[in-house]
Each structure stands twice: as C-alpha cells, then as structure tokens.
Design a protein around this motif. Structure first.
Motif, short mmCIF file in Angstrom:
data_model
loop_
_atom_site.label_atom_id
_atom_site.label_comp_id
_atom_site.label_asym_id
_atom_site.label_seq_id
_atom_site.Cartn_x
_atom_site.Cartn_y
_atom_site.Cartn_z
N LEU A 78 0.93 -1.03 0.37
CA LEU A 78 -0.49 -0.03 0.02
C LEU A 78 0.55 0.88 -0.09
O LEU A 78 0.46 2.24 -0.94
CB LEU A 78 -1.08 -0.37 0.90
N VAL A 81 1.96 2.14 -3.53
CA VAL A 81 0.71 2.64 -4.64
C VAL A 81 0.71 3.71 -3.67
O VAL A 81 0.27 4.76 -4.69
CB VAL A 81 -0.49 1.90 -4.01
N ALA A 147 -5.62 3.47 -0.30
CA ALA A 147 -3.89 3.26 0.10
C ALA A 147 -2.69 3.24 1.02
O ALA A 147 -2.22 2.55 2.09
CB ALA A 147 -3.22 2.87 -0.95
#
Length: 298
Positions: A78, A81, A147
């Motif tokens: 995450l 991202v 994210a």
C-alpha cells in the motif's frame, strides 16, 4: 541503556524511511508496487536469516506471518501504491495518522490507558505534517488516499502486535523472520498481478539495495528493538520523523521550495514528537520488556 538512547536509536528508523518516497519516485521503475515491495523484503530477510542463523520455531510461524503481513506485505504494498499515486508529502500525512491508530489499538490489545496528552500530541503531529505540505502539489487520488490510510492502519496493527508478541530472540532475528515472511507473502501476488519487470538499470538496483539493506534490514531491526523497549504510543510518535525527512530531502535533492509555514510545520512535528514521548512515558523511568511468550496458543 537509557530511555533517551533507546528513543534516539529508534527514531533513526523512520528518519531513514523518509527516503522511501524519494527513492521510489526517482530510482525505481514505475507501475510495479507489489513487485518492488517483494524485492525490498525477501532478499533482505533471507540475508538476515543467513547472518543470524536463527529460524522461527514452528509454534511461532502463525504469529510471524501475521506480523510479516501487517508490518511488511500489506503495509509496503500500500505504501508503494500511495507513493506512486500521491505526492510524497500527502502520502506521509496519511501515514502520520498511524500514531493516533496505535493509541486506540494499544488500548484494545494491550490494555494501555488512553492519555489525553498522547492523543493531543498525535493530532498536533498530523497537523504539523499537513503544514509541511503547504505550497506543494497536493492533488488527491482516491486510490492513493485509500492506500495511504490502509497502510497506516496495517503498520499500526503491526507495531502494537510486535509489542504484544515478543519472542526470546534478538531484534535482528525477529526482523529477519518478519521480512522473510512478508516477502514470501508478496512474491506470488507480484508474479500474478504485475507484468515482468523491464531490465533494471544501475539506478534501479541502487534504489533496491538502499531500500532493502538500509531501509529495511537495518532500520527495522532498530524499530523492533525500540518497540520492545518503549511504550507503543511513544514509538508510533517517532514515525513522524519520516515525513520531516521526506520534505527535507525534497528540498535538498529535488530543489523543492520550503516556505515559512512549512518550517513552522516541521517545528510542530518535532514538538509533537517530544510531547508524545512525555505523554506516553510509563510510570517507571525504564519500562520492562514484555515477557516473551514462546507458546502462541496461550
């Protein structure tokens, strides 16, 4: 070793993590967040395992893989991202919410009392990080925001559970277990979800070496050492050093401007970190290390 020394050593970890945004955007190929996370975790974990020569007992495997998921697999995927889809400072601001999350998770999982000053320090830290972003490109991408929030929650859970579950091994071995577990979890997702990497340049390899050896193996060994010695809320406040480093590197390396308001934000962040240490200090000046529980079923 004094508590102040423990705090300084632990603070080095998030200070190093602040370079993740710069290295990700400037040195790594774009569009491979899961692959980059796997390449950061697995080689570093295997190298540490070879160095420490300490494998987790069978009874600890469930906990190790859960911690590896929270602290590395989910968090790093995450994080990459968010770093790809948001300006570095925006991603860092969302990550700063981790300190607030830790306070409430520690209450539920460790029974740690919620102190008003600790909550105030965490809120001030988030405000300070936000001030650091004034004058920067603050465009918000919904996927990137989700994210960033998910990564903060994952790291918060990993921090609290790493305090709750302390194996009778060194911080370096504990780091090796979790890095390897996180990398093994990430690897199949990287192979399935993302295309093959293009040929890596010297800059790509240098970025991966930095993120793996310094930004993972060395820094997380210091972090887990601190998690075992310092209150969870106090440790999480040290994570505020990461966005400060990210903004300073953007100014020093990328030539990004620093305004007076951003300077005020940095002062607010550092002040919140100091207040967080005082607010989360245990009744005794040297809190005891949690007793190791070799039996995860208990």
């Amino acid at each position: 070793m004094s508590r102040n020394t423990d705090i300084l050593l632990t603070a080095l970890a998030p200070a190093v993590w602040g370079s993740t945004y710069l290295v990700t955007t400037e040195a790594l190929p774009a569009g491979y967040p899961v692959t980059m996370a796997a390449l950061r975790a697995l080689p570093a974990g295997l190298l540490l395992l070879a160095f420490t020569r300490c494998l987790p007992p069978l009874a600890w495997l469930g906990r190790v893989f859960l911690l590896g998921s929270f602290n590395f697999a989910v968090f790093w995927a995450l994080l990459f991202v968010a770093a790809y889809r948001l300006p570095g400072g925006v991603a860092a601001t969302l990550g700063a919410l981790q300190a607030m999350m830790v306070i409430f998770m520690a209450r539920g999982w460790l029974g740690t009392p919620i102190r008003a000053r600790a909550v105030a320090a965490a809120a001030a830290g988030v405000l300070g990080v936000a001030l650091l972003l004034v004058g920067r490109d603050a465009a918000l991408d919904p996927v990137g925001v989700a994210a960033g929030l998910g990564g903060a929650a994952s790291m918060a859970a990993g921090t609290v559970l790493s305090r709750k579950w302390q194996p009778p091994v060194s911080a370096l071995s504990f780091t090796a277990w979790q890095l390897t577990a996180g990398g093994l979890i990430l690897l199949p997702f990287a192979l399935i979800m993302e295309p093959a990497l293009p040929p890596l340049t010297t800059m790509n390899l240098a970025g991966l070496v930095w993120l793996g050896l310094i930004g993972a193996a060395a820094s997380y060994a210091l972090w887990f050492r601190g998690v075992a010695r310092i209150e969870p809320g106090a440790v999480s406040m040290l994570g505020m050093m990461s966005p400060v480093t990210a903004v300073l590197l953007g100014w020093a390396v990328l030539g990004q401007s620093l305004t007076l308001l951003q300077g005020l934000g940095a002062v607010v962040v550092l002040g919140s970190v100091w207040l967080g240490q005082r607010a989360n200090r245990a009744a005794t000046s040297a809190p005891e290390r949690p007793e190791a529980d070799p039996d995860p079923e208990r």
